[in-house]
Design an enzyme around this catalytic site. Structure first.
Site, PDB file in Angstrom:
ATOM      1  N   HIS A  19      39.721  35.023  28.014  1.00 21.29           N
ATOM      2  CA  HIS A  19      38.268  34.817  28.001  1.00 21.29           C
ATOM      3  C   HIS A  19      37.842  33.752  26.992  1.00 21.29           C
ATOM      4  O   HIS A  19      36.881  33.019  27.244  1.00 21.29           O
ATOM      5  CB  HIS A  19      37.556  36.151  27.770  1.00 21.29           C
ATOM      6  CG  HIS A  19      37.790  37.137  28.888  1.00 21.29           C
ATOM      7  ND1 HIS A  19      37.836  38.488  28.712  1.00 21.29           N
ATOM      8  CD2 HIS A  19      38.009  36.926  30.217  1.00 21.29           C
ATOM      9  CE1 HIS A  19      38.070  39.087  29.875  1.00 21.29           C
ATOM     10  NE2 HIS A  19      38.182  38.156  30.793  1.00 21.29           N
ATOM     11  N   HIS A  42      40.305  37.408  41.377  1.00 22.35           N
ATOM     12  CA  HIS A  42      40.576  38.818  41.046  1.00 22.35           C
ATOM     13  C   HIS A  42      39.575  39.192  39.954  1.00 22.35           C
ATOM     14  O   HIS A  42      39.893  39.132  38.758  1.00 22.35           O
ATOM     15  CB  HIS A  42      42.002  38.997  40.533  1.00 22.35           C
ATOM     16  CG  HIS A  42      43.064  38.645  41.534  1.00 22.35           C
ATOM     17  ND1 HIS A  42      43.326  37.357  41.927  1.00 22.35           N
ATOM     18  CD2 HIS A  42      43.925  39.432  42.222  1.00 22.35           C
ATOM     19  CE1 HIS A  42      44.312  37.369  42.824  1.00 22.35           C
ATOM     20  NE2 HIS A  42      44.690  38.607  43.009  1.00 22.35           N
ATOM     21  N   SER A  99      35.577  38.772  33.106  1.00 22.33           N
ATOM     22  CA  SER A  99      35.459  37.330  33.363  1.00 22.33           C
ATOM     23  C   SER A  99      34.163  36.952  34.113  1.00 22.33           C
ATOM     24  O   SER A  99      33.533  35.941  33.763  1.00 22.33           O
ATOM     25  CB  SER A  99      36.699  36.810  34.107  1.00 22.33           C
ATOM     26  OG  SER A  99      37.015  37.607  35.217  1.00 22.33           O
ATOM     27  N   GLU A 117      37.004  40.993  44.749  1.00 21.32           N
ATOM     28  CA  GLU A 117      37.622  42.185  44.136  1.00 21.32           C
ATOM     29  C   GLU A 117      37.924  43.190  45.242  1.00 21.32           C
ATOM     30  O   GLU A 117      37.051  43.536  46.026  1.00 21.32           O
ATOM     31  CB  GLU A 117      36.684  42.794  43.086  1.00 21.32           C
ATOM     32  CG  GLU A 117      37.124  44.119  42.511  1.00 21.32           C
ATOM     33  CD  GLU A 117      38.543  44.131  41.924  1.00 21.32           C
ATOM     34  OE1 GLU A 117      38.894  43.235  41.154  1.00 21.32           O
ATOM     35  OE2 GLU A 117      39.318  45.053  42.283  1.00 21.32           O
ATOM     36  N   ASP A 142      40.411  40.019  50.063  1.00 23.23           N
ATOM     37  CA  ASP A 142      41.607  39.563  49.352  1.00 23.23           C
ATOM     38  C   ASP A 142      41.326  38.187  48.720  1.00 23.23           C
ATOM     39  O   ASP A 142      41.047  37.211  49.431  1.00 23.23           O
ATOM     40  CB  ASP A 142      42.741  39.471  50.378  1.00 23.23           C
ATOM     41  CG  ASP A 142      44.046  38.992  49.775  1.00 23.23           C
ATOM     42  OD1 ASP A 142      44.048  38.578  48.597  1.00 23.23           O
ATOM     43  OD2 ASP A 142      45.054  39.019  50.482  1.00 23.23           O
ATOM     44  N   GLY A 143      41.401  38.141  47.396  1.00 22.59           N
ATOM     45  CA  GLY A 143      41.070  36.901  46.678  1.00 22.59           C
ATOM     46  C   GLY A 143      42.002  35.744  47.015  1.00 22.59           C
ATOM     47  O   GLY A 143      41.608  34.577  46.918  1.00 22.59           O
ATOM     48  N   ASP A 163      43.588  35.472  38.455  1.00 19.24           N
ATOM     49  CA  ASP A 163      43.900  36.484  37.446  1.00 19.24           C
ATOM     50  C   ASP A 163      44.422  37.771  38.093  1.00 19.24           C
ATOM     51  O   ASP A 163      43.809  38.835  37.960  1.00 19.24           O
ATOM     52  CB  ASP A 163      42.616  36.751  36.632  1.00 19.24           C
ATOM     53  CG  ASP A 163      42.851  37.705  35.477  1.00 19.24           C
ATOM     54  OD1 ASP A 163      44.008  37.860  35.045  1.00 19.24           O
ATOM     55  OD2 ASP A 163      41.863  38.307  35.008  1.00 19.24           O
TER      56      ASP A 163
END
Ligand code: SAM
Length: 277
Positions: A19, A42, A99, A117, A142-143, A163
């Site tokens: 971060h 994500h 994030s 997500e 699905d990212g 991520d």
């Protein structure tokens, strides 16, 4: 079945690295008066109570945000990150932002956030926290797939955070191919990839594949509790940044060195070029 929940890990030393780096990337990218798209493949839940049973069970934030929460005279990048966390949770360290929260805090009304997500409970919280923002879209998708569909963004300026939790071991293999695919579609985007060092051989595979992916201009930022990565548990963590802001290494090195000194006598911080121009 997804078992990973970021609530157990929020605010740990990996989050500090991730971060604090993200804050500096977004600070740089928002200097220009042109719209920007932030894509989180994500996203997690976006905001975490540190009084939750999950946070209490692991206590990971004690060896993360808590080490710098009340510190004064921090290197500028850490002071900036600290002020963002304070803006999220107020005077007391009872919560920690994810994030998407950092991104929404730093972006302007004309920028956009695209958040993916998959976990139903985390997604619900993500939507509760962010869906009132007109410039935020939350996807229950699905990212990996969705980020391909969303790239390149119409703004032609973007930051993509990749991520994954790496609970699925294929993620270590997937990252480099995915990065190369997104980069072919959107070569000028800034990509930030998080990785853990919990099984050194897997991390080495990830880094080797990224080095051989054909993607260039990659900065590597790493923090470890020890350089002996044969020790059990997550002994280190890193970020890879493709097309990094020109000053990222310069601002992050003192910040991470400061942080590593607080992490313990065997801890280290390294900022280096993984792949050049
Ligand atoms: C490391 S956490 C994300 C933390 C968040 N980016 C932050 O920094 O605050 C990884 C998240 O990815 C979610 N996830 C796992 N597989 C996914 C997928 N294929 N697409 C989207 N989300 C996924 C998990 O449920 C988990 O919440």
């Amino acid at each position: 079945m997804l078992s990973y929940r970021h609530a157990f890990h929020a605010g740990n030393y990996a989050d500090v690295l991730k971060h604090a780096t993200l804050v500096q990337i977004l600070r740089y990218m928002t200097q220009k008066d042109k719209p920007l798209c932030y894509l989180d493949t994500h996203a997690g839940a976006g905001f975490y109570s540190l009084n939750s049973p999950e946070a209490a069970k692991t206590g990971e934030y004690h060896q993360g945000i808590e080490l710098l929460w009340q510190a004064r005279g921090l290197p500028p990048a850490l002071a900036d990150y600290q002020s963002c966390v304070a803006a999220a949770c107020g005077k007391h360290l009872t919560a920690y932002p994810g994030s998407p929260w950092f991104a929404q805090h730093l972006l302007r009304p004309f920028d956009r956030l695209e958040l993916c997500e998959l976990h139903p409970a985390d997604r619900k919280q993500l939507e509760r926290t962010f869906s009132s923002g007109a410039n935020v879209h939350c996807y229950a998708e699905d990212g990996w797939h969705k980020s391909i569909a969303l790239t390149p963004p119409p703004e032609r300026r973007g930051v993509v955070l990749i991520d994954p939790s790496y609970e699925i071991k294929e993620d270590y293999f997937k990252v480099a191919d995915h990065l190369a695919l997104l980069h072919r579609k959107f070569a000028t985007g800034v990509y930030a990839v998080w990785y853990p060092i919990a099984d050194l051989s897997r991390t080495e595979v990830l880094l080797r594949r990224v080095r051989n992916s054909g993607v260039r201009r990659i900065l590597q930022l790493e923090v470890g509790l020890t350089s002996d990565h044969t020790q059990p548990g997550m002994t280190g963590t890193g970020m890879l940044v493709v097309n990094p802001p020109w000053n990222l290494a310069e601002v992050m090195q003192p910040a991470l060195s400061w942080f590593a000194a607080r992490l313990g006598e065997h801890a280290y911080a390294e900022v280096r070029e993984l792949v050049g121009e």
